[in-house]
Design a protein around this motif. Structure first.
Motif, mmCIF file in Angstrom:
data_model
loop_
_atom_site.group_PDB
_atom_site.id
_atom_site.type_symbol
_atom_site.label_atom_id
_atom_site.label_comp_id
_atom_site.label_asym_id
_atom_site.label_seq_id
_atom_site.Cartn_x
_atom_site.Cartn_y
_atom_site.Cartn_z
ATOM 1 N N ARG A 176 0.837 -1.213 0.000
ATOM 2 C CA ARG A 176 0.000 0.000 0.000
ATOM 3 C C ARG A 176 0.868 1.258 0.000
ATOM 4 O O ARG A 176 0.571 2.227 -0.702
ATOM 5 C CB ARG A 176 -0.941 -0.006 1.213
ATOM 6 C CG ARG A 176 -2.104 -0.970 1.096
ATOM 7 C CD ARG A 176 -3.173 -0.655 2.132
ATOM 8 N NE ARG A 176 -2.679 -0.836 3.491
ATOM 9 C CZ ARG A 176 -2.751 -1.972 4.172
ATOM 10 N NH1 ARG A 176 -3.296 -3.046 3.615
ATOM 11 N NH2 ARG A 176 -2.291 -2.054 5.399
ATOM 12 N N HIS A 197 -5.765 -3.659 -3.644
ATOM 13 C CA HIS A 197 -5.573 -2.729 -2.527
ATOM 14 C C HIS A 197 -6.433 -1.477 -2.674
ATOM 15 O O HIS A 197 -6.930 -0.938 -1.686
ATOM 16 C CB HIS A 197 -4.100 -2.331 -2.435
ATOM 17 C CG HIS A 197 -3.196 -3.473 -2.104
ATOM 18 N ND1 HIS A 197 -2.961 -3.880 -0.812
ATOM 19 C CD2 HIS A 197 -2.493 -4.314 -2.913
ATOM 20 C CE1 HIS A 197 -2.134 -4.920 -0.822
ATOM 21 N NE2 HIS A 197 -1.831 -5.194 -2.087
ATOM 22 N N TYR A 198 -6.576 -1.002 -3.905
ATOM 23 C CA TYR A 198 -7.367 0.213 -4.147
ATOM 24 C C TYR A 198 -8.222 -0.011 -5.400
ATOM 25 O O TYR A 198 -7.692 -0.085 -6.510
ATOM 26 C CB TYR A 198 -6.456 1.428 -4.341
ATOM 27 C CG TYR A 198 -5.703 1.794 -3.089
ATOM 28 C CD1 TYR A 198 -6.313 2.512 -2.067
ATOM 29 C CD2 TYR A 198 -4.373 1.400 -2.925
ATOM 30 C CE1 TYR A 198 -5.627 2.831 -0.909
ATOM 31 C CE2 TYR A 198 -3.681 1.714 -1.764
ATOM 32 C CZ TYR A 198 -4.314 2.435 -0.774
ATOM 33 O OH TYR A 198 -3.627 2.737 0.374
ATOM 34 N N GLU A 227 0.794 4.106 -2.843
ATOM 35 C CA GLU A 227 0.504 5.517 -2.528
ATOM 36 C C GLU A 227 1.642 6.426 -3.001
ATOM 37 O O GLU A 227 1.391 7.511 -3.535
ATOM 38 C CB GLU A 227 0.291 5.672 -1.017
ATOM 39 C CG GLU A 227 -1.012 5.022 -0.547
ATOM 40 C CD GLU A 227 -1.037 4.760 0.946
ATOM 41 O OE1 GLU A 227 -0.184 5.320 1.669
ATOM 42 O OE2 GLU A 227 -1.907 3.995 1.392
#
Length: 202
Positions: free
Chosen positions: A16, A54-55, A20
């Protein structure tokens, strides 16, 4: 041997964080509207399938970054409201901000991405999400300036106006840092603080 649950969680957290960081760089280069998940996956060195685990969307990725920004603004506002000497608090805040920008952690790009989202309200609602926390930070800093003036530590003048010029200076430094990297040299804490002390050495 299979991984433990703690090892799996550590791996997820590291992924993550990598996603990001990649998203910040891609948003900074292309803008939120033009960026896409495939670019972010490539920047992170991950497959597109992995990143979606994750996203689910770039909007949710930006939301995570926005939460980090608001958490940081609230923490900074609380710290500036501390009981320590105003000049010490101003120096600590300035040093932390400039040190983060000078580090190799994408802080300058993060600031630009969040600031761009705030100014253009992209994604929609960003301006409203950040307005109250940013206003709280400015009020805390303005109160700090007023307290410093009463103690004779800061230069005279409208605290709100001084606060506006102070944050405009930090914003300009963040922009320059993102394009000039190490060419800015030292952090310049004392130079920035001279705005508050009317040129007096601190």
């Amino acid at each position: 041997m299979s991984r433990t649950s703690a090892q799996n969680e550590a791996l997820r957290a590291a992924t993550r964080e990598a996603v990001e960081g990649a998203a910040i760089r891609v948003f900074a280069r292309h803008g939120f509207a033009a960026a896409n998940m495939r670019q972010i996956a490539a920047e992170a060195g991950l497959s597109i399938g992995s990143i979606y685990r994750h996203y689910p969307s770039k909007e949710q990725l930006f939301e995570q970054l926005l939460q980090q920004a608001t958490t940081g603004l609230v923490a900074a506002s609380d710290r500036l409201s501390g009981v320590e000497a105003p000049l010490d608090l101003a120096r600590e805040f300035t040093a932390t901000f400039l040190s983060d920008l000078a580090g190799d952690h994408g802080a300058a790009e993060f600031y630009l991405v969040i600031n761009q989202g705030f100014l253009t309200d992209t994604p929609q609602g960003t301006t409203q999400r950040l307005a109250s926390t940013q206003a709280a930070l400015w009020r805390s800093f303005s109160a700090l300036v007023r307290r410093g003036q009463n103690l004779g530590e800061f230069a005279a003048g409208d605290p709100d106006r001084i606060t506006a010029y102070y944050f405009a200076m930090l914003s300009g430094i963040a922009t320059m840092r993102s394009v000039m990297n190490n060419e800015l040299g030292e952090s310049g804490v004392e130079l920035v603080l001279r705005l508050l002390t009317k040129g007096r050495a601190t």
